[in-house]
Write an enzyme that holds these catalytic residues in place. Structure first.
Site, PDB file in Angstrom:
ATOM      1  N   HIS A 104      19.042  31.693  31.515  1.00 54.28           N
ATOM      2  CA  HIS A 104      18.907  30.290  32.147  1.00 54.28           C
ATOM      3  C   HIS A 104      19.894  29.665  32.008  1.00 54.28           C
ATOM      4  O   HIS A 104      20.868  29.896  31.358  1.00 54.28           O
ATOM      5  CB  HIS A 104      17.698  29.802  31.662  1.00 54.28           C
ATOM      6  CG  HIS A 104      17.069  28.475  32.308  1.00 54.28           C
ATOM      7  ND1 HIS A 104      17.801  27.400  31.962  1.00 54.28           N
ATOM      8  CD2 HIS A 104      16.113  28.168  32.890  1.00 54.28           C
ATOM      9  CE1 HIS A 104      17.343  26.299  32.441  1.00 54.28           C
ATOM     10  NE2 HIS A 104      16.106  26.947  33.155  1.00 54.28           N
ATOM     11  N   ASP A 181      15.844  32.469  23.177  1.00 51.17           N
ATOM     12  CA  ASP A 181      15.362  31.453  24.010  1.00 51.17           C
ATOM     13  C   ASP A 181      13.927  31.819  24.293  1.00 51.17           C
ATOM     14  O   ASP A 181      13.621  32.675  25.054  1.00 51.17           O
ATOM     15  CB  ASP A 181      16.149  31.394  25.348  1.00 51.17           C
ATOM     16  CG  ASP A 181      15.385  30.443  26.487  1.00 51.17           C
ATOM     17  OD1 ASP A 181      14.381  30.138  26.149  1.00 51.17           O
ATOM     18  OD2 ASP A 181      16.067  30.414  27.527  1.00 51.17           O
ATOM     19  N   GLN A 184       9.664  31.049  27.795  1.00 43.85           N
ATOM     20  CA  GLN A 184       8.798  31.786  28.770  1.00 43.85           C
ATOM     21  C   GLN A 184       7.812  32.910  27.882  1.00 43.85           C
ATOM     22  O   GLN A 184       6.945  33.389  28.428  1.00 43.85           O
ATOM     23  CB  GLN A 184       9.536  32.779  29.417  1.00 43.85           C
ATOM     24  CG  GLN A 184      10.296  31.779  30.792  1.00 43.85           C
ATOM     25  CD  GLN A 184       9.462  31.223  31.582  1.00 43.85           C
ATOM     26  OE1 GLN A 184       8.443  31.426  32.143  1.00 43.85           O
ATOM     27  NE2 GLN A 184      10.079  29.982  31.976  1.00 43.85           N
ATOM     28  N   LYS A 207       5.786  24.662  28.568  1.00 43.42           N
ATOM     29  CA  LYS A 207       5.563  25.790  28.970  1.00 43.42           C
ATOM     30  C   LYS A 207       4.449  26.591  28.275  1.00 43.42           C
ATOM     31  O   LYS A 207       4.213  27.851  28.524  1.00 43.42           O
ATOM     32  CB  LYS A 207       6.871  26.806  29.166  1.00 43.42           C
ATOM     33  CG  LYS A 207       7.869  26.237  30.195  1.00 43.42           C
ATOM     34  CD  LYS A 207       9.174  26.951  30.126  1.00 43.42           C
ATOM     35  CE  LYS A 207      10.290  26.363  30.823  1.00 43.42           C
ATOM     36  NZ  LYS A 207      10.179  26.429  32.251  1.00 43.42           N
ATOM     37  N   CYS A 345      17.407  28.181  38.156  1.00 42.99           N
ATOM     38  CA  CYS A 345      18.471  27.936  36.962  1.00 42.99           C
ATOM     39  C   CYS A 345      18.967  29.025  36.678  1.00 42.99           C
ATOM     40  O   CYS A 345      19.181  29.233  35.576  1.00 42.99           O
ATOM     41  CB  CYS A 345      17.804  26.920  35.893  1.00 42.99           C
ATOM     42  SG  CYS A 345      17.357  25.347  36.484  1.00 42.99           S
TER      43      CYS A 345
END
Length: 387
Positions: A104, A181, A184, A207, A345
């Site tokens: 991202h 990261d 998700q 999220k 993104c």
């Protein structure tokens, strides 16, 4: 548009349980006060709820201590915090930072800024045509010059679930620090930062069935203690004079100013809600949604799925011959279906696949098989209209 809403844009943000909404409302109606600074009952109650949230989140990702949990605005701020507080102070001209083609923008741009600031080299680990990190190529990039490796747990654009433990082990063999990261991953994978072995891990509340404007950065305590503050202000200090300032202990050293108190409490409430359901059943259910997407997408003429990794979350990114993704999104919206269209993104990743963007349907544990079927019926209807 006079149709029942089917929400298939969960990779962008998730819907919120009533318990989270009520907790936010109750805080503002009955407990509203600033934290850490007052001796009155409301302030003490707010502080207790805020710090309890830190403990709940630490347990959720199996951190060793709640002091390793820093509240941020979200994953983006967490990446920037590590890039500026840790990386900028550590990196030199000959050092390397490695990211992957899956990232991202929020896990690309902060490292580009650090590259400009320090003169370090930014290396990009390639992915296959199916959207999987090429482990041999990744391993070749990792050498004695590699100081930081940063990658996503799950790709927001393709749904690829990275082998994060394996990637971390490879990075650790050359002595690099690892940032993950996890934006998700919170509703799709069990997160155990100690088992993974990473140095930093971040995710966003919105999220993870929590509020917007809140997220966390996990960092190993010894690293956080060595890192300089990223922002200055109230609450991140122990003593201030015009001659100099002594900083507060971790994690408060990184939480300048009044924090998003309600957001932290709401995020913890979302995690509490999610922890009450059968997580294995939820994971199996989302796998069944992924399988149904694969089955139905193969039945639509001209549709090509972008990202076909063996291990995927319930994200289906696709293009249809000679049809713009935004047109698909618009026609689905007219049928009461929310999906996402665009580059997500992840413009460098789109460029790799030779496309400008995709239509993306993304599902989570509260979606149903019937909803997936309705989404693909709507896609077929849109295809016929647009063709």
């Amino acid at each position: 548009n006079d149709a029942p809403i089917i929400y298939a844009d969960n990779a962008a943000t998730t819907q919120k349980p009533l318990s989270v909404i009520r907790r936010l409302s109750n805080f503002y109606a009955e407990e509203n006060s600033n934290v850490h600074r007052g001796v009155h009952a409301l302030s003490e109650a707010a502080t207790a709820a805020f710090e309890d949230s830190r403990k709940i989140i630490a347990k959720f990702i199996n951190a060793q201590s709640e002091a390793e949990i820093i509240f941020t605005k979200g994953t983006t701020e967490a990446v920037n915090l590590v890039a500026q507080s840790y990386a900028r102070s550590q990196l030199k001209t000959n050092d390397k930072v490695i990211i992957t083609e899956l990232e991202h923008h929020s896990n690309i741009v902060p490292w580009q800024i650090v590259k400009e600031q320090t003169g370090c080299e930014l290396c990009i680990a390639p992915v296959s045509t199916s959207g999987e990190v090429l482990l041999e190529e990744f391993e070749k990039l990792c050498d004695e010059r590699t100081k930081i490796v940063s990658f996503s747990h799950i790709s927001n654009a393709l749904g690829t679930i990275n082998p994060v433990t394996e990637l971390t082990k490879i990075a650790k063999l050359c002595g690099a620090k690892v940032f993950i990261d996890g934006a998700q991953a919170t509703l799709h994978e069990a997160i155990d930062v100690q088992k993974i072995g990473c140095d930093f891990y971040a995710f966003s509340g919105h999220k993870a069935i929590g509020p917007t404007g809140i997220g966390i950065l996990y960092g190993k305590l010894n690293l956080l203690e060595e890192m300089p503050p990223w922002q200055g202000g109230g609450d991140m200090i122990e003593k201030v004079s015009f001659k100099g300032t002594t900083y507060n202990n971790v994690p408060y050293k990184f939480e300048a100013g009044t924090p998003n108190i309600a957001g932290a409490i709401g995020l913890a409430e979302g995690i509490k809600y999610y922890s009450t359901i059968d997580l294995q059943s939820a994971k199996e259910h989302t796998r069944s949604l992924t399988k149904k997407c694969e089955e139905l997408s193969s039945c639509i003429s001209g549709l090509r799925v972008i990202g076909t990794a063996t291990n995927k979350s319930s994200i289906c990114s696709f293009i249809i011959d000679n049809i713009h993704p935004n047109d698909i999104g618009t026609l689905l919206d007219q049928q009461g279906i929310a999906i996402r269209s665009g580059h997500h993104c992840a413009m460098p990743l789109m460029e790799k696949f030779g496309i400008k963007g995709t239509a993306r349907a993304s599902f989570t544990f509260y979606n149903t098989i019937e909803e997936v079927e309705q989404v693909f019926k709507a896609i077929e209807k849109a295809r016929k209209i647009l063709a």
